[in-house]
Design an enzyme around this catalytic site. Sequence first.
Site, PDB file in Angstrom:
ATOM      1  CG  ASN A 264      -0.350  -0.020   2.500  1.00  0.00           C
ATOM      2  OD1 ASN A 264       0.707  -0.621   2.685  1.00  0.00           O
ATOM      3  ND2 ASN A 264      -0.940   0.648   3.453  1.00  0.00           N
TER       4      ASN A 264
ATOM      5  CB  ALA B  10      -4.250 -13.974   7.740  1.00  0.00           C
ATOM      6  CB  THR B  11       0.675 -12.325   6.304  1.00  0.00           C
ATOM      7  OG1 THR B  11      -0.307 -12.230   5.283  1.00  0.00           O
ATOM      8  CG2 THR B  11       1.986 -12.776   5.704  1.00  0.00           C
TER       9      THR B  11
ATOM     10  CD  GLU C 210       4.004  -1.864  13.681  1.00  0.00           C
ATOM     11  OE1 GLU C 210       2.817  -1.468  13.782  1.00  0.00           O
ATOM     12  OE2 GLU C 210       4.813  -1.807  14.613  1.00  0.00           O
TER      13      GLU C 210
ATOM     14  CB  CYS D 181      -2.449   0.203   8.080  1.00  0.00           C
ATOM     15  SG  CYS D 181      -1.042   1.280   8.360  1.00  0.00           S
TER      16      CYS D 181
END
Length: 483
Positions: A153, A232-233, A251, A285
């Site tokens: 991002n 999830a990662t 993070e 985020c």
Amino acid sequence: MNHLHNIPNYTGGKFIAPNSGQYLENFEPATGQIYSYIPDSDENDVNQAVLAAQKAFPMWSSMSNEDRSAWMIKIADKIEERLEEFAAAESKDNGKPITLAASMDIPRAISNFKFFAHALTQFSSESHYMQGVGVNYTLRQPLGVVGCISPWNLPLYLLTWKIAPALAAGNTVVCKPSEVTPYTAYLLSEICQEIGLPEGVLNFVHGLGPKVGEAMCVHSDIVAISFTGGTATGKRIASVAAPMFKKLSLELGGKNPNIIFSDCNYDEMISSTVRSSFSNQGQICLCGSRIFVERSIYKKFKTDFVEKVSKLHVGDPKDEKTKTGAVVSEAHMNKVLSYIELAKSEGGQILSGGHRVLLAGRCANGWFISPTVIEGLSFDCRTNQEEIFGPVVTITPFDTEEEVLMFANSTQYGLSATIWTENLSRAHRMAEKLHSGIVWINCWLVRDLRTPFGGVKASGVGREGGMEALHFFTEAKNVCIKY
Ligand code: NDP
């Protein structure tokens, strides 16, 4: 395949092809077209990069702070010289408006190097005096070879936010940029070669997360992993790296509340709220995707906000008038659109947007979504609990401080929160009670790089920024001397 568009890995100061000889397609989101290829690297490429980094570690870690700092300033200066080229590349690779890349992403990457270049010359460690007994002092030593894994991002912005403190602290680095947005990382590796950064100090291995990222996490000679990406990662990385006792900084995702009280500075709030909702197509985020508005101003807010949002120009990221560019990939576009459908099925009403935008000309096959505002959903429905990470916000009225705190704290996430009020006592009270790592009062995304940055709950473990980052990238050793 056009050789010019084959991005290479950068290991031990050399540009090299992946061991597999395989490449992955790299798309321009605004056109939906492939425009370069990136190495489909594997554990062999990671092993090679780790060996190069290990070789460079004794030299880099024992270099004087002034000299290390000078190398980092050189990198920053070179990016600055090529700012326009970097901004154009970031915009092409990610789909973000070129004006945003030129005003936020690339300047911040430069600041990251400059900030940590200066910070390292001011870095000091503690001493604890024991009256009549002796003294302790703390050595803060570099860790060795560290791994930095970053998302798509804010590609260069977030990659350098990790690399810079890692290098400043005297570590050597193996990094893996997002497979979806590798291009500015490649340009950065060009700079490393151009300035003659000692070989092996900073190595770039491009490729897929489950292959390259995973190989980094399981490598016994990578002693720390700094990761930014999805929850999830992060969970997967922790399950692999934690049993190996690696240092971990995670993070992760967010679902941030933006809380608006009727006594706020209305004009400032509304223009900031448009930004905090839709900057970078909502793919930051820290974006406030759940907007809670005190009931007495809810109707007025809804009318004014929807009017402003409907005027956001969705267009070619290359065009300087564009406020909303493309989302990063076709898969991501489909994910965001599926959440809009979910919102409808949960009873949400679409007040603005809610669909894919098909542009004409060069961008006819691009991945664009019109900025979307939804109302009428309960605080605990899936749309309000799960991270969408796109140009989609919900608006919800509230009556009391207690109620909105409950709404705000109801998700598994806890990255950031924004509060709009002119009532100082309330602002402090709320800031204390919000479950998040960062609270902005009457502003959004105002950043001082010295401050601790990170989330609570499923938004992560550890803090980046300032001394927190230098502490993460060093090991504290206490030395006790008895008189
Ligand atoms: P992902 O978690 O999908 O990917 C992040 C990075 O991890 C990529 O480089 C990815 O590679 C890599 N990766 C994927 N699988 C593994 C694995 N098994 N082992 C090691 N590395 C792996 O996140 P996105 O790129 O989709 O980014 C969006 C997410 O990032 C959102 O959830 C957002 O909230 C979060 N984020 C958090 C921030 C924060 O500061 N807390 C800031 C910015 C974003 P590949 O590209 O090949 O998949």
